[in-house]
Design a protein around this motif. Structure first.
Motif, short mmCIF file in Angstrom:
data_model
loop_
_atom_site.label_atom_id
_atom_site.label_comp_id
_atom_site.label_asym_id
_atom_site.label_seq_id
_atom_site.Cartn_x
_atom_site.Cartn_y
_atom_site.Cartn_z
N ASN A 71 17.33 7.06 -10.20
CA ASN A 71 17.36 7.29 -8.76
C ASN A 71 16.88 6.04 -8.03
O ASN A 71 15.78 5.53 -8.31
CB ASN A 71 16.44 8.49 -8.46
CG ASN A 71 16.40 8.85 -7.01
OD1 ASN A 71 16.15 8.01 -6.14
ND2 ASN A 71 16.63 10.12 -6.73
N VAL A 72 17.65 5.54 -7.08
CA VAL A 72 17.30 4.30 -6.38
C VAL A 72 16.00 4.43 -5.58
O VAL A 72 15.23 3.47 -5.49
CB VAL A 72 18.46 3.81 -5.49
CG1 VAL A 72 18.71 4.76 -4.32
CG2 VAL A 72 18.22 2.39 -5.00
N ILE A 73 15.72 5.59 -5.04
CA ILE A 73 14.47 5.79 -4.28
C ILE A 73 13.28 5.75 -5.23
O ILE A 73 12.26 5.12 -4.93
CB ILE A 73 14.50 7.10 -3.47
CG1 ILE A 73 15.67 7.12 -2.49
CG2 ILE A 73 13.17 7.31 -2.75
CD1 ILE A 73 15.65 6.03 -1.43
N ASP A 74 13.39 6.40 -6.38
CA ASP A 74 12.31 6.36 -7.38
C ASP A 74 12.07 4.93 -7.87
O ASP A 74 10.91 4.50 -7.99
CB ASP A 74 12.62 7.25 -8.57
CG ASP A 74 12.53 8.73 -8.26
OD1 ASP A 74 11.89 9.09 -7.26
OD2 ASP A 74 13.13 9.53 -9.01
N ALA A 75 13.13 4.21 -8.14
CA ALA A 75 12.99 2.83 -8.60
C ALA A 75 12.35 1.97 -7.52
O ALA A 75 11.49 1.13 -7.81
CB ALA A 75 14.35 2.27 -9.00
N SER A 76 12.72 2.19 -6.27
CA SER A 76 12.14 1.45 -5.15
C SER A 76 10.66 1.78 -5.01
O SER A 76 9.84 0.89 -4.78
CB SER A 76 12.87 1.80 -3.85
OG SER A 76 14.22 1.46 -3.93
N PHE A 77 10.31 3.05 -5.15
CA PHE A 77 8.91 3.47 -5.08
C PHE A 77 8.08 2.78 -6.15
O PHE A 77 7.00 2.25 -5.88
CB PHE A 77 8.83 4.99 -5.21
CG PHE A 77 7.44 5.54 -5.14
CD1 PHE A 77 6.80 5.67 -3.92
CD2 PHE A 77 6.76 5.92 -6.29
CE1 PHE A 77 5.51 6.17 -3.84
CE2 PHE A 77 5.48 6.42 -6.22
CZ PHE A 77 4.85 6.55 -5.00
N GLU A 78 8.59 2.75 -7.38
CA GLU A 78 7.87 2.08 -8.48
C GLU A 78 7.64 0.60 -8.16
O GLU A 78 6.54 0.09 -8.37
CB GLU A 78 8.67 2.19 -9.78
CG GLU A 78 8.63 3.53 -10.44
CD GLU A 78 9.40 3.53 -11.76
OE1 GLU A 78 9.59 2.44 -12.34
OE2 GLU A 78 9.79 4.61 -12.20
N ALA A 79 8.68 -0.06 -7.68
CA ALA A 79 8.56 -1.49 -7.38
C ALA A 79 7.58 -1.73 -6.24
O ALA A 79 6.77 -2.67 -6.29
CB ALA A 79 9.93 -2.07 -7.05
N LEU A 80 7.62 -0.90 -5.19
CA LEU A 80 6.71 -1.07 -4.06
C LEU A 80 5.26 -0.80 -4.46
O LEU A 80 4.36 -1.54 -4.07
CB LEU A 80 7.11 -0.14 -2.91
CG LEU A 80 8.36 -0.53 -2.14
CD1 LEU A 80 8.77 0.59 -1.18
CD2 LEU A 80 8.15 -1.83 -1.38
N ILE A 81 5.04 0.25 -5.25
CA ILE A 81 3.68 0.56 -5.71
C ILE A 81 3.14 -0.59 -6.56
O ILE A 81 1.98 -0.99 -6.42
CB ILE A 81 3.67 1.88 -6.52
CG1 ILE A 81 3.84 3.06 -5.59
CG2 ILE A 81 2.40 2.02 -7.34
CD1 ILE A 81 2.66 3.32 -4.68
N ASP A 82 3.96 -1.12 -7.45
CA ASP A 82 3.52 -2.24 -8.29
C ASP A 82 3.20 -3.47 -7.43
O ASP A 82 2.24 -4.19 -7.71
CB ASP A 82 4.57 -2.59 -9.33
CG ASP A 82 4.60 -1.61 -10.49
OD1 ASP A 82 3.69 -0.75 -10.58
OD2 ASP A 82 5.54 -1.69 -11.30
N ALA A 83 3.98 -3.71 -6.39
CA ALA A 83 3.71 -4.85 -5.51
C ALA A 83 2.38 -4.68 -4.78
O ALA A 83 1.60 -5.63 -4.67
CB ALA A 83 4.85 -5.01 -4.49
#
Length: 94
Positions: A71-83
């Protein structure tokens, strides 16, 4: 639970995340999204999405993170949280 409106779903997700950080929010006020890229692998119903996020801060430092999900939203969430986590850990926020 937070909600936000932004210029697209990823901007809204970023704004909602920033609302929920409480005392830590001051450590990421200067963080901005510089680049956002989406790559889809194995097209079709079993596609895997990789999101690459590049961020920068007021000091001029830049860093990139990656999120992976179907899911693109889940992947985006993971990347933002890691940042955000990277910025907090790097700057020694406690």
């Amino acid at each position: 639970m937070s909600a936000a409106e932004g210029n697209g779903p990823i901007n809204a997700l970023d704004l909602a995340l920033r609302k929920d950080l409480g005392d830590y929010q001051r450590y990421i006020d200067d963080v901005r999204l510089v680049d956002y890229r989406v790559r889809v692998f194995q097209g079709g119903t079993d596609a895997v999405t990789r999101v690459l996020v590049e961020c920068a801060d007021a000091k001029g430092d830049r860093w990139s993170t990656v999120g992976v999900s179907a899911n693109v939203i889940d992947a985006s969430f993971e990347a933002l949280i890691d940042a955000i986590n990277y910025k907090l850990l790097r700057d020694g926020a406690r």
